[in-house]
Design a protein around this motif. Structure first.
Motif, short mmCIF file in Angstrom:
data_model
loop_
_atom_site.label_atom_id
_atom_site.label_comp_id
_atom_site.label_asym_id
_atom_site.label_seq_id
_atom_site.Cartn_x
_atom_site.Cartn_y
_atom_site.Cartn_z
N GLN A 31 35.71 -0.85 5.36
CA GLN A 31 34.85 -1.77 6.01
C GLN A 31 34.91 -0.69 7.66
O GLN A 31 34.42 -0.78 7.72
CB GLN A 31 35.74 -2.65 5.77
CG GLN A 31 35.49 -3.55 4.74
CD GLN A 31 36.31 -4.91 4.62
OE1 GLN A 31 36.73 -5.32 5.18
NE2 GLN A 31 35.63 -5.75 3.06
N GLU A 34 32.50 2.13 8.04
CA GLU A 34 31.55 1.61 7.39
C GLU A 34 30.92 0.63 8.81
O GLU A 34 29.66 1.37 9.50
CB GLU A 34 31.19 0.33 6.63
CG GLU A 34 30.78 0.63 5.64
CD GLU A 34 30.52 -0.63 4.42
OE1 GLU A 34 30.25 -1.75 4.26
OE2 GLU A 34 31.21 -0.16 3.04
N ARG A 35 32.03 0.26 9.19
CA ARG A 35 31.42 0.09 11.13
C ARG A 35 31.63 0.91 12.11
O ARG A 35 31.11 0.25 13.12
CB ARG A 35 32.75 -1.58 11.55
CG ARG A 35 32.58 -2.57 10.34
CD ARG A 35 33.26 -3.78 10.70
NE ARG A 35 33.41 -4.68 9.85
CZ ARG A 35 33.87 -5.38 10.10
NH1 ARG A 35 35.04 -5.60 10.54
NH2 ARG A 35 34.04 -6.37 8.61
N THR A 39 24.52 1.88 9.96
CA THR A 39 23.64 2.51 9.45
C THR A 39 22.21 1.25 8.94
O THR A 39 21.93 0.35 8.95
CB THR A 39 23.69 2.54 7.45
OG1 THR A 39 25.43 2.92 8.05
CG2 THR A 39 23.09 2.92 6.94
N LYS A 40 20.62 2.39 8.95
CA LYS A 40 19.77 1.09 9.16
C LYS A 40 19.49 0.83 7.44
O LYS A 40 20.13 1.43 7.00
CB LYS A 40 18.99 2.26 8.63
CG LYS A 40 18.64 2.77 10.91
CD LYS A 40 17.57 3.78 10.86
CE LYS A 40 16.20 3.38 10.13
NZ LYS A 40 15.11 4.26 10.44
N ARG A 41 18.76 -0.64 7.70
CA ARG A 41 18.12 -1.06 6.31
C ARG A 41 18.00 -0.18 5.43
O ARG A 41 18.43 -0.18 4.09
CB ARG A 41 17.90 -2.20 6.79
CG ARG A 41 17.82 -3.62 5.24
CD ARG A 41 16.67 -4.12 5.79
NE ARG A 41 16.65 -5.31 4.27
CZ ARG A 41 17.39 -6.13 4.54
NH1 ARG A 41 17.59 -7.52 5.21
NH2 ARG A 41 16.67 -7.50 3.03
N SER A 42 16.56 0.66 5.94
CA SER A 42 16.33 1.31 4.45
C SER A 42 17.50 2.38 4.12
O SER A 42 17.33 2.55 3.24
CB SER A 42 14.85 1.96 5.37
OG SER A 42 15.86 3.46 6.33
N ALA A 44 20.46 1.85 3.57
CA ALA A 44 21.30 1.08 3.10
C ALA A 44 20.73 0.48 1.68
O ALA A 44 21.29 0.54 0.84
CB ALA A 44 21.86 0.33 3.89
N LEU A 45 19.60 0.81 1.66
CA LEU A 45 19.40 -0.43 0.60
C LEU A 45 18.59 0.74 -0.22
O LEU A 45 18.81 1.05 -1.82
CB LEU A 45 17.81 -0.93 0.50
CG LEU A 45 17.60 -2.32 1.32
CD1 LEU A 45 16.15 -2.97 1.78
CD2 LEU A 45 18.14 -2.78 0.44
N ARG A 46 18.55 2.09 0.67
CA ARG A 46 17.93 3.24 -0.71
C ARG A 46 19.25 3.67 -1.50
O ARG A 46 19.60 4.07 -2.61
CB ARG A 46 17.93 4.77 0.60
CG ARG A 46 16.84 5.92 0.06
CD ARG A 46 16.44 7.18 0.75
NE ARG A 46 15.80 6.48 1.45
CZ ARG A 46 15.53 6.58 2.96
NH1 ARG A 46 16.67 8.29 3.39
NH2 ARG A 46 14.82 6.20 3.88
N ALA A 47 20.45 3.79 -0.44
CA ALA A 47 21.84 3.90 -1.42
C ALA A 47 21.90 3.10 -2.35
O ALA A 47 22.64 3.51 -3.26
CB ALA A 47 23.20 4.06 -0.11
N GLN A 48 22.10 1.99 -1.54
CA GLN A 48 22.30 0.75 -3.29
C GLN A 48 21.00 1.20 -4.37
O GLN A 48 21.83 1.14 -5.78
CB GLN A 48 21.64 -0.79 -3.09
CG GLN A 48 22.22 -1.21 -3.57
CD GLN A 48 22.01 -2.98 -2.77
OE1 GLN A 48 21.37 -3.18 -1.14
NE2 GLN A 48 22.25 -3.54 -3.48
#
Length: 64
Positions: A31, A34-35, A39-42, A44-48
């Motif tokens: 954690q 990470e902080r 990290t841009k939301r796009s 993060a979503l791509r990694a998910q």
């Protein structure tokens, strides 16, 4: 805050080893890393999505 009870006569090195193990298991370190950087939301979503695809591929291989 992590609390590690130390038994009487226990070596401090052993207690430190237990503390480190407990620290890693609580995911505090990840954690904090990470902080460190935004990290841009796009991204993060791509990694998910990539992680979900990998998991699905593993499940598909098991089914065969």
């Amino acid at each position: 805050m992590l609390i590690i009870p130390i038994q009487s006569g226990e070596n401090i090195d052993r207690a430190l080893k237990r503390y480190k193990r407990k620290f890693v298991k609580t995911t505090v370190k990840s954690q904090l890393q990470e902080r460190k950087q935004f990290t841009k939301r796009s991204i993060a979503l791509r990694a998910q999505v990539k992680k979900a695809q990998y998991a699905q591929d593993l499940r598909d291989q098991e089914a065969l």
